[in-house]
Design an enzyme around this catalytic site. Structure first.
Site, PDB file in Angstrom:
ATOM      1  CE1 TYR A  51      43.156  22.978  80.041  1.00 30.31           C
ATOM      2  CE2 TYR A  51      41.264  24.160  79.852  1.00 30.31           C
ATOM      3  CZ  TYR A  51      41.979  23.146  79.497  1.00 30.31           C
ATOM      4  OH  TYR A  51      41.308  22.172  78.628  1.00 30.31           O
ATOM      5  CE  LYS A  76      38.053  20.114  79.542  1.00 28.62           C
ATOM      6  NZ  LYS A  76      38.564  21.598  79.599  1.00 28.62           N
ATOM      7  CG  HIS A 109      41.841  17.291  81.171  1.00 31.68           C
ATOM      8  ND1 HIS A 109      42.139  18.437  81.823  1.00 31.68           N
ATOM      9  CD2 HIS A 109      42.002  17.452  80.038  1.00 31.68           C
ATOM     10  CE1 HIS A 109      42.414  19.332  80.821  1.00 31.68           C
ATOM     11  NE2 HIS A 109      42.364  18.779  79.706  1.00 31.68           N
TER      12      HIS A 109
HETATM   13  N1  LIG Z   1      40.262  18.225  76.935  1.00 32.61           N
HETATM   14  C1  LIG Z   1      41.348  18.674  76.344  1.00 32.61           C
HETATM   15  O1  LIG Z   1      42.279  17.768  76.282  1.00 32.61           O
HETATM   16  C2  LIG Z   1      41.748  20.083  75.731  1.00 32.61           C
HETATM   17  C3  LIG Z   1      42.916  20.204  75.026  1.00 32.61           C
HETATM   18  C4  LIG Z   1      43.036  21.123  74.286  1.00 32.61           C
HETATM   19  C5  LIG Z   1      41.886  22.416  74.348  1.00 32.61           C
HETATM   20  N2  LIG Z   1      40.986  22.026  75.058  1.00 32.61           N
HETATM   21  C6  LIG Z   1      39.806  22.993  75.192  1.00 32.61           C
HETATM   22  O2  LIG Z   1      39.633  23.368  73.768  1.00 32.61           O
HETATM   23  C7  LIG Z   1      39.727  25.047  73.834  1.00 32.61           C
HETATM   24  C8  LIG Z   1      39.964  25.377  72.366  1.00 32.61           C
HETATM   25  O3  LIG Z   1      41.359  24.786  72.085  1.00 32.61           O
HETATM   26  P1  LIG Z   1      42.813  25.574  72.028  1.00 32.61           P
HETATM   27  O4  LIG Z   1      42.695  26.407  73.111  1.00 32.61           O
HETATM   28  O5  LIG Z   1      43.746  24.454  71.971  1.00 32.61           O
HETATM   29  O6  LIG Z   1      42.782  26.071  70.620  1.00 32.61           O
HETATM   30  P2  LIG Z   1      41.906  26.914  69.394  1.00 32.61           P
HETATM   31  O7  LIG Z   1      40.761  27.396  70.291  1.00 32.61           O
HETATM   32  O8  LIG Z   1      41.695  25.765  68.304  1.00 32.61           O
HETATM   33  O9  LIG Z   1      42.809  27.995  68.982  1.00 32.61           O
HETATM   34  C9  LIG Z   1      43.427  29.019  70.005  1.00 32.61           C
HETATM   35  C10 LIG Z   1      44.659  29.998  69.063  1.00 32.61           C
HETATM   36  O10 LIG Z   1      43.831  30.397  67.900  1.00 32.61           O
HETATM   37  C11 LIG Z   1      43.898  31.810  67.897  1.00 32.61           C
HETATM   38  N3  LIG Z   1      42.687  32.259  67.530  1.00 32.61           N
HETATM   39  C12 LIG Z   1      41.322  32.142  68.015  1.00 32.61           C
HETATM   40  N4  LIG Z   1      40.523  32.950  67.208  1.00 32.61           N
HETATM   41  C13 LIG Z   1      41.099  33.170  66.431  1.00 32.61           C
HETATM   42  C14 LIG Z   1      40.615  34.103  65.194  1.00 32.61           C
HETATM   43  N5  LIG Z   1      39.145  34.345  65.084  1.00 32.61           N
HETATM   44  N6  LIG Z   1      41.476  34.239  64.227  1.00 32.61           N
HETATM   45  C15 LIG Z   1      42.777  33.848  64.369  1.00 32.61           C
HETATM   46  N7  LIG Z   1      43.397  32.937  65.310  1.00 32.61           N
HETATM   47  C16 LIG Z   1      42.366  33.026  66.492  1.00 32.61           C
HETATM   48  C17 LIG Z   1      44.218  32.164  69.384  1.00 32.61           C
HETATM   49  O11 LIG Z   1      45.022  33.395  69.672  1.00 32.61           O
HETATM   50  P3  LIG Z   1      44.777  34.490  70.500  1.00 32.61           P
HETATM   51  O12 LIG Z   1      44.500  34.066  71.876  1.00 32.61           O
HETATM   52  O13 LIG Z   1      46.191  35.062  70.795  1.00 32.61           O
HETATM   53  O14 LIG Z   1      43.997  35.365  70.212  1.00 32.61           O
HETATM   54  C18 LIG Z   1      44.933  30.932  70.115  1.00 32.61           C
HETATM   55  O15 LIG Z   1      46.478  31.201  69.572  1.00 32.61           O
HETATM   56  C19 LIG Z   1      40.695  25.196  74.896  1.00 32.61           C
HETATM   57  O16 LIG Z   1      40.833  26.657  75.373  1.00 32.61           O
HETATM   58  C20 LIG Z   1      40.101  24.220  76.037  1.00 32.61           C
HETATM   59  O17 LIG Z   1      39.079  24.869  76.865  1.00 32.61           O
HETATM   60  C21 LIG Z   1      40.552  21.045  75.694  1.00 32.61           C
END
Ligand SMILES: NC(=O)c1ccc[n+]([C@@H]2O[C@H](COP(=O)([O-])OP(=O)(O)OC[C@H]3O[C@@H](n4cnc5c(N)ncnc54)[C@H](OP(=O)(O)O)[C@@H]3O)[C@@H](O)[C@H]2O)c1
Length: 282
Positions: A51, A76, A109
């Site tokens: 990241y 990770k 990861h």
């Molecule tokens: N291990 C892996 O391979 C892997 C892969 C992907 C993710 N991850 C981890 O999982 C975490 C979360 O997953 P993610 O970032 O992919 O997606 P997510 O948390 O499912 O969604 C994030 C998105 O939703 C929006 N959002 C957040 N809260 C909201 C709410 N209450 N209402 C409306 N929209 C909302 C955010 O917008 P804004 O930021 O513009 O508010 C952003 O665009 C990551 O940050 C990371 O730490 C791990």
């Protein structure tokens, strides 16, 4: 502030069930986002070398009033660093970037079964060293499929403390999560709201309307009731606060089942398939 439950891991350590993720947060925005999260009451941050914002996560934690041991930090191992000698250097670098002498949880990861001659076992053995020397309090994996987990079970001594996998209402990844349940490997749900894709679903909107909650809170509460660990990502202060409020309400009878019924199986997957993903940066 509402209390967050802890989940006990198979190595005896505990992880707060709710945190916040920093994937796709630009380094220039990370200190602010993590600071808002810590002020809101979050005590669990999920980052990764990939990241590019470990340094800013560490900065935000140091800038807070909190002691290091009050915040649970996950990072990770990046995909280019699976060879054991490279993994050792990469882990040193993660600690250096964070500015800490340990992480609470360090994950492989991606399994990358098509790279490194399919050898993620020697990578895992390097991870065992980090746990043994105390610099990683817990070690786990991310995006591991059942056959990958079975291979670690057959060829190594340490059961991963968690498996972090894509999981949300449209892709419930049930077989992998069930394997975790049966083998003492808690599931961390990444993209728990499918990066916003599930929030307009009429079933979720209806439950949210009925409970006087937001769609994001309903989906995150659904995860919590399944026992999953969640760390939604947001750079928006109101959303960071909204996503925090998950432990002062419950879904009503039938609600969780209605969300369960939204599963689209493999068609609901938004990210890469772990059996094929072979991206290495640089
Ligand atoms: N291990 C892996 O391979 C892997 C892969 C992907 C993710 N991850 C981890 O999982 C975490 C979360 O997953 P993610 O970032 O992919 O997606 P997510 O948390 O499912 O969604 C994030 C998105 O939703 C929006 N959002 C957040 N809260 C909201 C709410 N209450 N209402 C409306 N929209 C909302 C955010 O917008 P804004 O930021 O513009 O508010 C952003 O665009 C990551 O940050 C990371 O730490 C791990």
């Amino acid at each position: 502030m509402t209390d967050v439950p802890s989940i006990r891991l198979n190595d005896g350590n505990e992880i707060p069930q709710r945190g916040c993720g920093v994937f796709q947060i630009d380094p220039s925005e990370t200190v602010e986002a993590v600071s808002v999260a810590l002020e809101t009451g979050y005590r669990h941050i999920d980052t990764a070398e990939m990241y590019g914002n470990e340094k800013e996560v560490g900065e935000a934690i140091r800038a807070s009033e909190l002691d290091r041991d009050e915040v649970y930090v996950t990072s990770k191992l990046n995909n280019s660093n699976h060879r054991p000698d490279v993994a050792r250097r990469a882990f040193d670098e993660t600690l250096h970037e964070l500015g800490f002498d340990y992480v609470d949880l360090f994950l492989i990861h991606w399994p990358l079964p098509t790279l490194y001659d399919g050898d993620f076992v020697s990578t895992w053995k390097a991870m065992e060293e980090f746990k043994a020397d105390g610099r990683a309090r817990s070690i786990g994996v991310s995006n591991f499929q059942i056959d990958h987990l079975e291979r670690l079970a057959a060829e190594t001594d340490t059961v991963p403390a968690v498996n972090q996998i894509e999981l949300h209402p449209y892709f419930q990844n049930r077989e992998v999560a069930a394997y975790g349940d049966e083998h003492g490997i808690p599931t961390e749900a990444w993209s728990p709201i499918a990066q916003g894709e599930v929030l307009d679903d009429p079933v979720i909107a209806e439950i949210a309307e009925k409970l006087g909650r937001t769609p994001a809170q309903v989906v995150l509460r659904w995860h919590v009731q399944h026992g999953y660990i969640v760390f939604p990502k947001s750079v928006t202060p109101e959303r960071i606060r909204e996503n925090f409020e998950l432990f002062d309400f419950e879904l009503e009878p039938g609600d969780a089942e209605a969300v369960d019924a939204l599963d689209r199986g493999e068609a609901g997957r938004t990210g890469p398939h772990p059996d094929r993903f072979d991206y290495t940066p640089g």
